[in-house]
Design a protein around this motif. Structure first.
Motif, PDB file in Angstrom:
ATOM      1  N   PHE A  57      40.720  25.298  54.030  1.00  0.00           N
ATOM      2  CA  PHE A  57      42.047  25.611  53.516  1.00  0.00           C
ATOM      3  C   PHE A  57      42.416  27.021  53.951  1.00  0.00           C
ATOM      4  O   PHE A  57      41.560  27.803  54.380  1.00  0.00           O
ATOM      5  N   VAL A  58      43.698  27.326  53.841  1.00  0.00           N
ATOM      6  CA  VAL A  58      44.196  28.675  54.112  1.00  0.00           C
ATOM      7  C   VAL A  58      44.914  29.160  52.854  1.00  0.00           C
ATOM      8  O   VAL A  58      45.905  28.550  52.427  1.00  0.00           O
ATOM      9  N   PRO A  59      44.436  30.236  52.225  1.00  0.00           N
ATOM     10  CA  PRO A  59      45.118  30.760  51.032  1.00  0.00           C
ATOM     11  C   PRO A  59      46.495  31.296  51.389  1.00  0.00           C
ATOM     12  O   PRO A  59      46.704  31.861  52.469  1.00  0.00           O
ATOM     13  N   MET A  60      47.439  31.129  50.461  1.00  0.00           N
ATOM     14  CA  MET A  60      48.805  31.625  50.648  1.00  0.00           C
ATOM     15  C   MET A  60      49.176  32.473  49.444  1.00  0.00           C
ATOM     16  O   MET A  60      48.982  32.059  48.295  1.00  0.00           O
ATOM     17  N   GLU A  61      49.715  33.653  49.714  1.00  0.00           N
ATOM     18  CA  GLU A  61      50.042  34.590  48.648  1.00  0.00           C
ATOM     19  C   GLU A  61      51.492  35.019  48.771  1.00  0.00           C
ATOM     20  O   GLU A  61      51.962  35.388  49.863  1.00  0.00           O
ATOM     21  N   VAL A  62      52.205  34.964  47.647  1.00  0.00           N
ATOM     22  CA  VAL A  62      53.592  35.418  47.594  1.00  0.00           C
ATOM     23  C   VAL A  62      53.629  36.711  46.779  1.00  0.00           C
ATOM     24  O   VAL A  62      53.312  36.702  45.586  1.00  0.00           O
ATOM     25  N   PHE A  63      53.990  37.800  47.405  1.00  0.00           N
ATOM     26  CA  PHE A  63      54.095  39.087  46.716  1.00  0.00           C
ATOM     27  C   PHE A  63      55.543  39.282  46.300  1.00  0.00           C
ATOM     28  O   PHE A  63      56.418  39.528  47.135  1.00  0.00           O
ATOM     29  N   ARG A  67      48.218  44.112  44.211  1.00  0.00           N
ATOM     30  CA  ARG A  67      48.404  43.605  45.567  1.00  0.00           C
ATOM     31  C   ARG A  67      47.335  44.167  46.506  1.00  0.00           C
ATOM     32  O   ARG A  67      46.800  43.445  47.354  1.00  0.00           O
ATOM     33  N   GLU A  68      47.013  45.435  46.357  1.00  0.00           N
ATOM     34  CA  GLU A  68      45.989  46.047  47.200  1.00  0.00           C
ATOM     35  C   GLU A  68      44.627  45.404  46.972  1.00  0.00           C
ATOM     36  O   GLU A  68      43.890  45.130  47.923  1.00  0.00           O
ATOM     37  N   VAL A  69      44.309  45.122  45.710  1.00  0.00           N
ATOM     38  CA  VAL A  69      43.040  44.461  45.384  1.00  0.00           C
ATOM     39  C   VAL A  69      42.999  43.068  46.003  1.00  0.00           C
ATOM     40  O   VAL A  69      41.986  42.654  46.582  1.00  0.00           O
ATOM     41  N   TYR A 101      41.139  39.052  50.097  1.00  0.00           N
ATOM     42  CA  TYR A 101      41.400  38.023  51.098  1.00  0.00           C
ATOM     43  C   TYR A 101      40.890  38.428  52.481  1.00  0.00           C
ATOM     44  O   TYR A 101      40.342  37.604  53.217  1.00  0.00           O
ATOM     45  N   ASN A 102      41.061  39.693  52.829  1.00  0.00           N
ATOM     46  CA  ASN A 102      40.546  40.160  54.123  1.00  0.00           C
ATOM     47  C   ASN A 102      39.034  40.048  54.186  1.00  0.00           C
ATOM     48  O   ASN A 102      38.470  39.680  55.224  1.00  0.00           O
ATOM     49  N   ARG A 103      38.381  40.346  53.081  1.00  0.00           N
ATOM     50  CA  ARG A 103      36.921  40.284  53.035  1.00  0.00           C
ATOM     51  C   ARG A 103      36.426  38.843  53.058  1.00  0.00           C
ATOM     52  O   ARG A 103      35.452  38.512  53.747  1.00  0.00           O
ATOM     53  N   GLU A 104      37.084  37.976  52.316  1.00  0.00           N
ATOM     54  CA  GLU A 104      36.618  36.593  52.187  1.00  0.00           C
ATOM     55  C   GLU A 104      37.027  35.713  53.367  1.00  0.00           C
ATOM     56  O   GLU A 104      36.276  34.827  53.772  1.00  0.00           O
ATOM     57  N   ASP A 139      43.160  37.326  59.591  1.00  0.00           N
ATOM     58  CA  ASP A 139      43.966  36.225  60.124  1.00  0.00           C
ATOM     59  C   ASP A 139      43.699  34.903  59.404  1.00  0.00           C
ATOM     60  O   ASP A 139      44.226  33.867  59.810  1.00  0.00           O
ATOM     61  N   GLY A 140      42.897  34.946  58.350  1.00  0.00           N
ATOM     62  CA  GLY A 140      42.503  33.714  57.672  1.00  0.00           C
ATOM     63  C   GLY A 140      43.308  33.386  56.436  1.00  0.00           C
ATOM     64  O   GLY A 140      42.985  32.437  55.722  1.00  0.00           O
ATOM     65  N   TRP A 141      44.364  34.173  56.172  1.00  0.00           N
ATOM     66  CA  TRP A 141      45.213  33.878  55.021  1.00  0.00           C
ATOM     67  C   TRP A 141      46.655  34.241  55.359  1.00  0.00           C
ATOM     68  O   TRP A 141      46.927  34.932  56.333  1.00  0.00           O
ATOM     69  N   TRP A 142      47.584  33.754  54.553  1.00  0.00           N
ATOM     70  CA  TRP A 142      49.012  33.921  54.805  1.00  0.00           C
ATOM     71  C   TRP A 142      49.650  34.626  53.623  1.00  0.00           C
ATOM     72  O   TRP A 142      49.263  34.398  52.469  1.00  0.00           O
ATOM     73  N   SER A 143      50.650  35.480  53.900  1.00  0.00           N
ATOM     74  CA  SER A 143      51.350  36.137  52.802  1.00  0.00           C
ATOM     75  C   SER A 143      52.815  36.346  53.157  1.00  0.00           C
ATOM     76  O   SER A 143      53.204  36.346  54.333  1.00  0.00           O
ATOM     77  N   TRP A 144      53.612  36.519  52.121  1.00  0.00           N
ATOM     78  CA  TRP A 144      55.041  36.802  52.269  1.00  0.00           C
ATOM     79  C   TRP A 144      55.420  37.884  51.273  1.00  0.00           C
ATOM     80  O   TRP A 144      55.164  37.751  50.067  1.00  0.00           O
ATOM     81  N   ASP A 145      56.018  38.956  51.757  1.00  0.00           N
ATOM     82  CA  ASP A 145      56.514  40.023  50.897  1.00  0.00           C
ATOM     83  C   ASP A 145      57.962  39.697  50.533  1.00  0.00           C
ATOM     84  O   ASP A 145      58.893  39.939  51.307  1.00  0.00           O
TER      85      ASP A 145
END
Length: 441
Positions: free
Chosen positions: A386-392, A403-405, A410-413, A417-423
């Motif tokens: 799966f690819v995690p998706m985060e909406v900020f 958000r920083e945490v 996500y970068n560590r896990e 390039d392994g997750w998606w986000s939208w600001d």
């Protein structure tokens, strides 16, 4: 994963695959080891599927992950995350929980799987009165739990709603759902009612005291009426799950005056809400109430005291009125497809995902306090579980720290390039939503 029954496994997407029976799935079996190695090396094309529920044309169901254990020089299988509930309860890949955070929210006795595959759940306020007494403990809110940092001794009404959504896979979306059976309020009621037959609370099967939306000429109307009579005669508390009334103006005014109105409440008793319960609902679910008033769909999960029957003289006639006192209300904002969302920004992404015919899951929090739940997870990206998706969606100092945490996690896990986000806080953010990760062919 060592517990549970081993079922046949099917390997597809490779030049050589096939079905492997349980007795063939042995570490020293050269054919089995070779095929797992091929699947591991070609994880984009390969599909390894558990057949505990038989074969299915949908090759995204009950998929398994192939892992190579370097220390022991062998391959192993595990369920894809968020898919454990798709397996039979006796399967070695079955899991009640989609993730560790949800499981850690409760003590071990809150949810148990019975020998017949049903679930036993502990609520803060049980469905049976003890020795005929009434009384909801004054310090217990059945709708939600306080954030204590400790494992909860019971599941809140919100947790119960999330449990039903997850076990019924209502929080899962795949493009063919639209073609097979569009999701409607009656579809939701049927889905919930079916799942309730597999849940036991206070030694009662939940479906015995469950109320869901019904049509005026359908079988569910009779079910609701029968359940109300049973609860009235046997002094059993009831659970109702239904959309709040579509007309929020009238519905909210009625709620302020002490009456809860739901969508298609055919066969329901009159639902009375005390000022204390209304204030508790406002404190815990103000965002959902605001969404309702803004025209969005919101589902109510509520518990009542046993219904009572009284007679009221209307135009010279004694009219029987059945009513019940609501003791707890939990609210879940949902999209038109009944996918739970926490904000309008999440609903925008859910809509885009459906328009682009993507497969995804909406992780549910239950009563967990973990803050690193992704908002969505894509399940149709080639070569990945799966690819995690985060909406900020907020721009406050406190949220920036969170958000920083999350970003570091996500970068560590998963890698940058392994997750998606939208600001969503940026100017004209809706016009610049990043492309979703590429869909597997």
């Amino acid at each position: 994963m060592s517990k549970g029954k081993t079922y046949s496994v099917q390997i597809t997407g490779l030049s050589q695959g096939g079905v492997f029976q349980p007795h063939e799935q042995l570490d020293y079996d050269s054919e089995w080891r070779t095929r797992l190695g091929d699947a591991y090396a070609n994880n984009v094309e390969a599909r390894v599927i558990c057949l505990c529920r038989g074969q299915n044309e949908d090759l995204t169901l009950r998929r398994l992950v192939v892992r190579y254990l370097k220390d022991s020089d062998r391959f192993s299988l595990s369920a894809w995350r968020y898919s454990g509930g798709q397996h039979w309860q006796d399967c070695r890949f079955y899991s009640v929980w989609a993730d560790e955070a949800s499981a850690k929210a409760y003590s071990s006795s809150v949810v148990t799987v019975n020998g017949d595959g049903t679930f036993s759940i502990t609520l803060p306020v049980g469905l049976s009165r003890q020795n005929g007494t009434s009384g909801t403990p004054s310090d217990v809110n059945p709708a939600s739990h306080l954030r204590t940092g400790k494992q909860k001794p019971s599941m809140s009404l919100l947790g119960l709603g999330h449990f039903i959504w997850q076990q019924s896979e209502i929080n899962t979306w795949k493009p063919h759902y639209v073609k097979n059976r569009p999701r409607s309020a009656m579809w939701l009621a049927s889905r919930i009612d079916s799942m309730a037959q597999n849940i036991r609370i206070s030694r009662l099967t939940l479906s015995d005291v469950l109320l869901v939306s019904a049509s005026s000429d359908g079988a569910q109307k009779q079910k609701n009426q029968m359940r109300v009579r049973y609860a009235t005669e046997n002094k059993k508390r009831m659970v109702a799950i239904a959309l709040l009334k579509a007309d929020a103006t009238d519905g909210y005014a009625a709620l302020q005056q002490g009456h809860l109105t739901l969508s298609s409440p055919i066969g329901f008793p009159k639902l009375n809400v005390s000022p204390n319960v209304f204030r508790a609902c406002e404190r815990s679910f103000q965002s959902e109430l605001n969404a309702w008033k803004a025209g969005h769909k919101v589902v109510a999960v509520l518990e009542t005291e046993p219904p009572t029957l009284r007679f009221q003289k209307i135009k010279g006639r004694n009219i029987p009125i059945t009513e019940a006192e609501v003791i707890g209300i939990a609210l879940i904002r949902v999209t038109p497809r009944f996918i739970p969302v926490d904000s309008g920004y999440e609903e925008i992404i859910e809509t885009r995902l459906c328009e682009q015919e993507r497969c995804f899951v909406k992780p549910l929090r239950f009563d967990a306090e973990e803050d690193t739940f992704p908002d969505f997870v894509l399940t149709d990206v080639g070569g990945k579980e799966f690819v995690p998706m985060e909406v900020f969606g907020m721009n406050t100092e406190c949220y920036a720290a969170r958000r920083e945490v999350k970003t570091e996690f996500y970068n560590r896990e998963y890698g940058a390039d392994g997750w998606w986000s939208w600001d969503a806080t940026l100017k004209d953010a809706e016009d610049s939503i990043p492309p979703f990760p590429e869909k597997a062919s």
